[in-house]
Each structure stands twice: as C-alpha cells, then as structure tokens.
Design a protein around this motif. Structure first.
Motif, mmCIF file in Angstrom:
data_model
loop_
_atom_site.group_PDB
_atom_site.id
_atom_site.type_symbol
_atom_site.label_atom_id
_atom_site.label_comp_id
_atom_site.label_asym_id
_atom_site.label_seq_id
_atom_site.Cartn_x
_atom_site.Cartn_y
_atom_site.Cartn_z
ATOM 1 N N ASP A 58 0.852 -1.183 0.000
ATOM 2 C CA ASP A 58 0.000 0.000 0.000
ATOM 3 C C ASP A 58 0.888 1.233 0.000
ATOM 4 O OD1 ASP A 58 -2.300 -1.538 0.116
ATOM 5 O OD2 ASP A 58 -2.285 -1.597 2.300
ATOM 6 N N ALA A 59 1.110 1.807 -1.172
ATOM 7 C CA ALA A 59 2.032 2.925 -1.289
ATOM 8 C C ALA A 59 1.342 4.279 -1.323
ATOM 9 C CB ALA A 59 2.890 2.761 -2.553
ATOM 10 N N VAL A 60 0.030 4.306 -1.285
ATOM 11 C CA VAL A 60 -0.677 5.578 -1.407
ATOM 12 C C VAL A 60 -1.328 5.966 -0.088
ATOM 13 C CG1 VAL A 60 -2.816 4.555 -2.310
ATOM 14 C CG2 VAL A 60 -2.257 6.916 -2.867
ATOM 15 N N GLY A 61 -1.110 7.219 0.288
ATOM 16 C CA GLY A 61 -1.751 7.781 1.469
ATOM 17 C C GLY A 61 -3.043 8.468 1.051
ATOM 18 N N PRO A 62 -3.643 9.255 1.933
ATOM 19 C CA PRO A 62 -4.881 9.953 1.593
ATOM 20 C C PRO A 62 -4.695 10.867 0.377
ATOM 21 C CG PRO A 62 -4.487 10.045 3.942
ATOM 22 C CD PRO A 62 -3.243 9.475 3.319
ATOM 23 N N VAL A 63 -5.729 10.896 -0.482
ATOM 24 C CA VAL A 63 -5.699 11.726 -1.684
ATOM 25 C C VAL A 63 -7.003 12.504 -1.740
ATOM 26 C CG1 VAL A 63 -5.531 11.756 -4.210
ATOM 27 C CG2 VAL A 63 -4.282 10.014 -2.893
ATOM 28 N N LEU A 64 -6.888 13.814 -1.901
ATOM 29 C CA LEU A 64 -8.038 14.712 -1.954
ATOM 30 C C LEU A 64 -8.300 15.105 -3.398
ATOM 31 C CD1 LEU A 64 -10.025 16.445 -0.250
ATOM 32 C CD2 LEU A 64 -8.301 18.247 -0.332
#
Length: 146
Positions: A58-64
């Motif tokens: 899981d390489a992605v953090g929160p994205v807005l």
C-alpha cells in the motif's frame, strides 16, 4: 529525498489542537500529524494513484480530489515541500493548519479519493515522484497517438 517507512511518515503533531483525525469508530478525534500536500492536475494524479496501487504494498496515502480546480492533492510527510521540485505540481506546507484528515469532505466541491483511515498515513514522496513521472510519460504517449 528518502524516507524511512519504519518511522511515522508525517512526523510529530505541531500542536495538540492543530489537526484532528476522526477514528473509524466515530469516537473522539485524536491529534493528527503535520503533513504537506502535493497538488497535481487530476489526470496526472489519477494515473499516479493507479500506478501507486499497482505497486508492491500500500504505497498511497490519503488523496483529496478538488472538483472545482480539477486537481488531486496527495498527503505527504511534513518537510516534503522544502525539497519538492516536480514540474507541473506544487507542494504546500500545512504545518498542521487547514488540513484535517477526517473522512468527511474538507470543503464544498472537494472529497477524498482515497480517504484517511483507508490508506497509509502519507504517500512516500520519492515513490510519489516516480509515479508522477511515469504518469506524465504515459499521458504524453497517449496524447501523441491521438
């Protein structure tokens, strides 16, 4: 810029009341770490999210996602803005001001594409840089074929 995934990727909270993260149980909020925000055009950002999700782990953090500005904002560790130099993007220091990592939308016209709590605390800036570069190459190749 390299980061060590064995440490908290967002650093220490700036002040006890600066930010809050809503826990999944709906209980009281807890202080959130200070993070920076990398903003990119939506098309490149969506490609980068796909690239990050296809990568190992899981390489992605929160994205807005900002519908009005047609941009995506990636939460990255605090301090990233000082060395960020990726063309076509900006990195803003939040210093714990104005960015709340809560699952509900932050402002009218924006929403979480990848909500907090369903992702890593932040996206590794080196990994994001590679994904944005790859996304830009893919977009350029697709546009040159049309």
């Amino acid at each position: 810029m390299a980061t060590d995934q064995s440490i908290d990727p967002c650093g220490e909270p700036p002040t006890p009341a600066a930010l809050a993260v809503a826990p999944p149980s709906g209980g009281p909020s807890r202080p959130a770490p200070a993070c920076d925000l990398v903003t990119v055009p939506a098309r490149q950002g969506l490609e980068a999210v796909d690239i990050l999700r296809r990568g190992a782990g899981d390489a992605v953090g929160p994205v807005l996602h900002d519908d009005g500005g047609d941009t995506l904002g990636f939460v990255v560790p605090a301090g990233t803005a000082a060395g960020w130099d990726v063309p076509g993007s900006t990195c803003t220091q939040t210093d714990g001001r104005g960015l709340r990592l809560a699952p509900e939308p932050l402002t009218a016209g924006s929403d979480w594409l990848v909500p907090p709590g369903e992702a890593d605390p932040a996206t590794d800036p080196a990994v994001l840089r590679r994904a944005l570069d790859e996304a830009a190459r893919m977009i350029e190749a697709a546009d040159s074929c049309s």
